[in-house]
Design a protein around this motif. Sequence first.
Motif, mmCIF file in Angstrom:
data_model
loop_
_atom_site.group_PDB
_atom_site.id
_atom_site.type_symbol
_atom_site.label_atom_id
_atom_site.label_comp_id
_atom_site.label_asym_id
_atom_site.label_seq_id
_atom_site.Cartn_x
_atom_site.Cartn_y
_atom_site.Cartn_z
ATOM 1 N N LEU A 1 0.831 -1.206 0.000
ATOM 2 C CA LEU A 1 0.000 0.000 0.000
ATOM 3 C C LEU A 1 0.864 1.254 0.000
ATOM 4 O O LEU A 1 0.446 2.307 -0.459
ATOM 5 C CB LEU A 1 -0.915 0.028 1.228
ATOM 6 C CG LEU A 1 -2.186 -0.800 1.173
ATOM 7 C CD1 LEU A 1 -2.911 -0.741 2.495
ATOM 8 C CD2 LEU A 1 -3.089 -0.316 0.050
ATOM 9 N N GLN B 1 -1.507 -7.798 -7.240
ATOM 10 C CA GLN B 1 -2.905 -8.110 -6.958
ATOM 11 C C GLN B 1 -3.063 -9.595 -6.629
ATOM 12 O O GLN B 1 -3.782 -9.961 -5.706
ATOM 13 C CB GLN B 1 -3.744 -7.737 -8.176
ATOM 14 C CG GLN B 1 -5.191 -7.521 -7.830
ATOM 15 C CD GLN B 1 -6.025 -7.269 -9.067
ATOM 16 O OE1 GLN B 1 -5.527 -6.862 -10.096
ATOM 17 N NE2 GLN B 1 -7.309 -7.528 -8.949
ATOM 18 N N ARG C 1 -1.650 -10.293 -3.203
ATOM 19 C CA ARG C 1 -2.478 -9.775 -2.107
ATOM 20 C C ARG C 1 -3.614 -10.714 -1.738
ATOM 21 O O ARG C 1 -4.082 -10.712 -0.602
ATOM 22 C CB ARG C 1 -3.052 -8.416 -2.509
ATOM 23 C CG ARG C 1 -2.046 -7.303 -2.315
ATOM 24 C CD ARG C 1 -2.533 -6.054 -2.980
ATOM 25 N NE ARG C 1 -1.765 -4.893 -2.579
ATOM 26 C CZ ARG C 1 -1.880 -3.721 -3.166
ATOM 27 N NH1 ARG C 1 -2.731 -3.553 -4.157
ATOM 28 N NH2 ARG C 1 -1.162 -2.700 -2.739
ATOM 29 N N ILE C 2 -4.054 -11.506 -2.696
ATOM 30 C CA ILE C 2 -5.110 -12.468 -2.398
ATOM 31 C C ILE C 2 -4.616 -13.482 -1.367
ATOM 32 O O ILE C 2 -5.377 -14.011 -0.580
ATOM 33 C CB ILE C 2 -5.560 -13.171 -3.695
ATOM 34 C CG1 ILE C 2 -6.100 -12.127 -4.673
ATOM 35 C CG2 ILE C 2 -6.612 -14.230 -3.430
ATOM 36 C CD1 ILE C 2 -6.366 -12.659 -6.052
ATOM 37 N N PHE D 1 -5.358 -8.848 5.414
ATOM 38 C CA PHE D 1 -4.967 -7.628 6.119
ATOM 39 C C PHE D 1 -6.149 -7.185 6.972
ATOM 40 O O PHE D 1 -7.187 -6.802 6.452
ATOM 41 C CB PHE D 1 -4.615 -6.554 5.094
ATOM 42 C CG PHE D 1 -3.899 -5.351 5.646
ATOM 43 C CD1 PHE D 1 -4.388 -4.677 6.760
ATOM 44 C CD2 PHE D 1 -2.739 -4.881 5.051
ATOM 45 C CE1 PHE D 1 -3.732 -3.569 7.263
ATOM 46 C CE2 PHE D 1 -2.073 -3.771 5.553
ATOM 47 C CZ PHE D 1 -2.575 -3.117 6.651
ATOM 48 N N ASN E 1 -12.452 -12.455 -6.830
ATOM 49 C CA ASN E 1 -11.184 -13.162 -6.987
ATOM 50 C C ASN E 1 -11.318 -14.632 -7.345
ATOM 51 O O ASN E 1 -10.342 -15.277 -7.675
ATOM 52 C CB ASN E 1 -10.359 -13.044 -5.698
ATOM 53 C CG ASN E 1 -9.807 -11.650 -5.527
ATOM 54 O OD1 ASN E 1 -9.214 -11.104 -6.445
ATOM 55 N ND2 ASN E 1 -10.014 -11.060 -4.360
ATOM 56 N N LEU F 1 -10.670 -15.630 1.833
ATOM 57 C CA LEU F 1 -9.823 -15.977 0.691
ATOM 58 C C LEU F 1 -8.744 -16.994 1.064
ATOM 59 O O LEU F 1 -7.814 -17.225 0.298
ATOM 60 C CB LEU F 1 -9.177 -14.717 0.105
ATOM 61 C CG LEU F 1 -10.126 -13.715 -0.553
ATOM 62 C CD1 LEU F 1 -9.390 -12.446 -0.932
ATOM 63 C CD2 LEU F 1 -10.771 -14.316 -1.793
#
Lengths: 269, 257
Positions: B63, B87, B90-91, B95, B119, B168
């Motif tokens: 970020l 991206q 990040r999956i 966070f 996703n 996720l």
Amino acid sequence: MATIKSITKFAPSRFARLKDRVAAFFLMLYRVYAFILRFFKEVFLPPYEFKEVVRQCYEVGVRSFTLISLTGFIVGVIFTKQSRPSLTDFGATSWLPSLVSIAIMKALAPLVTALIAAGKVGSSIGAELGSMRVTEQIDAMEVSGTKPFKFLVCTRVIATTITIPLLATYTAFIALLGGYLNVSQNEGTSYSTFMEQAFEPLTFVDFWASLSKAIVFGFTIGIVGCYQGYNSTKGTEGVGKAANGAVVTAMFLVFIEEVLIVQIAGWFR
Amino acid sequence: MEKQKAHIDKNNTVIKVRGLEKSFADYDVLRGIDLDLYQGENLVVLGRSGTGKSVLIKLISGLLKPDAGSIEVLGNDVTAISERELQELRIRIGFSFQNSALYDSMTVRKNLEFPLVRNRKGITRDEINKNVESVLDAVGLSHTINQMPSELSGGQRKRIGIARTLILNPEIMLYDEPTAGLDPITCIEINDLINEVQANYKTSSIIITHDLTCAKHTGDRIAMLLEGQFQRVGTFDEVFATDDNRVKPFYDYNFTE
Ligand SMILES: Nc1ncnc2c1ncn2[C@@H]1O[C@H](COP(=O)(O)OP(=O)(O)OP(=O)(O)O)[C@@H](O)[C@H]1O
Ligand SMILES: [Mg+2]
């Protein structure tokens, strides 16, 4: 002596502040430009978020519908009423429908709609995205592998670009209706005669110029609101600033665009 | 509930940070951070307010961009990979934000679905519902499914925030002050939840806190952030076996009367 001293002491800092402001202004222009570029880059890529676009269109419409109906109608009535005396002086009250319709179609409808939408829609987009930025909701979307720019910005800009021209068309008809009621009351003109006279002086170019104006206004209001909100600074103060900035900047740009498009349309005539 | 012995694989470093530096304006927040997070471990980061703990995990998740140093997450150099790769990475990272960051305009259900439907291409409605129900059950808030975030308490919001990241199946969890501002009983529930996540989802986690009870309960290792660097790293007892007056007050405030 004291005053001279204070002026010379004051001047450089004032100049420096002006320089900072000018620099900040150009920096902002660049950022807005990059923001618009990003919009066009992302808007054509999947996922398309159709549902969200529809929801946003609905929001834009609902938020401004009542105020636009009211304002449009009043503008039509007042404009007709106020124009009558000067036409009476020339014995030309029969021109009233044409005059009213030219003013409404070519200038008032898109402008009034845009100003109201800037106030109602622009500010709420600014505040909404601003508070999402401040409470880290946009960061949360970012880190979960989703595309917040697509979901939040592209959908809203598409929505304003589609909905505001529709609203402007609606405003035009409501204002014409206001004009008609006033004319029929005073001159006893029938509905069909009024409409015939109203549309007679309008050309195809006028229609397109008006529509493209509304489209440009819609895009401007959406992009400015989103830009202000999406780049809002931290803190609750940032949310207010974003909402306020969205309205002020959008109105300012709408006026400039109005002038430019009228010029451009003039070349086609 | 006591923490079970975690299965930590010291040969597998999931996050590796070297020489990380970050400043804002003229304030140097992070001044050379080195950090290893091992597979399966809970690492607690302690530090005073404003020392840059949130900044650290924002750098790890991409970020923020660092001024210097390297950040490797699951074998990817976060500072060098493309937007698309970031991206995808990040999956695999969950966070949990300091203030939960739930989407106010959506119900709890929509909050949880949001990352999932975007996703997992081609996921069916049934699978979505099953996933949503299972994470809600994991955080013990099944009954809130149709509520808006504004109707939830602070502790509930935290837990929904954690559920939203769990949906996720992340390999790494980053918790930013999971217990801040909550009552002791809710704190204990959250601590237990963090340990359950570690055990059931086999995650490796960084937990940021100034709550020493949370640190002691959840942490396999503690790292103390002082003046922009990790100056004391070790087990809970190792870190606090000192008279350093930048460290001792943390312990005294929480554990001595
Ligand atoms: N985006 C930013 N822009 C400018 N300064 C920032 C930004 N983010 C953080 N800072 C500054 O960096 C410093 C560290 O902030 P950070 O949020 O990491 O603190 P923290 O350790 O998480 O504190 P807390 O325990 O209160 O959450 C603060 O002084 C803050 O002002
Ligand atoms: Mg913080």
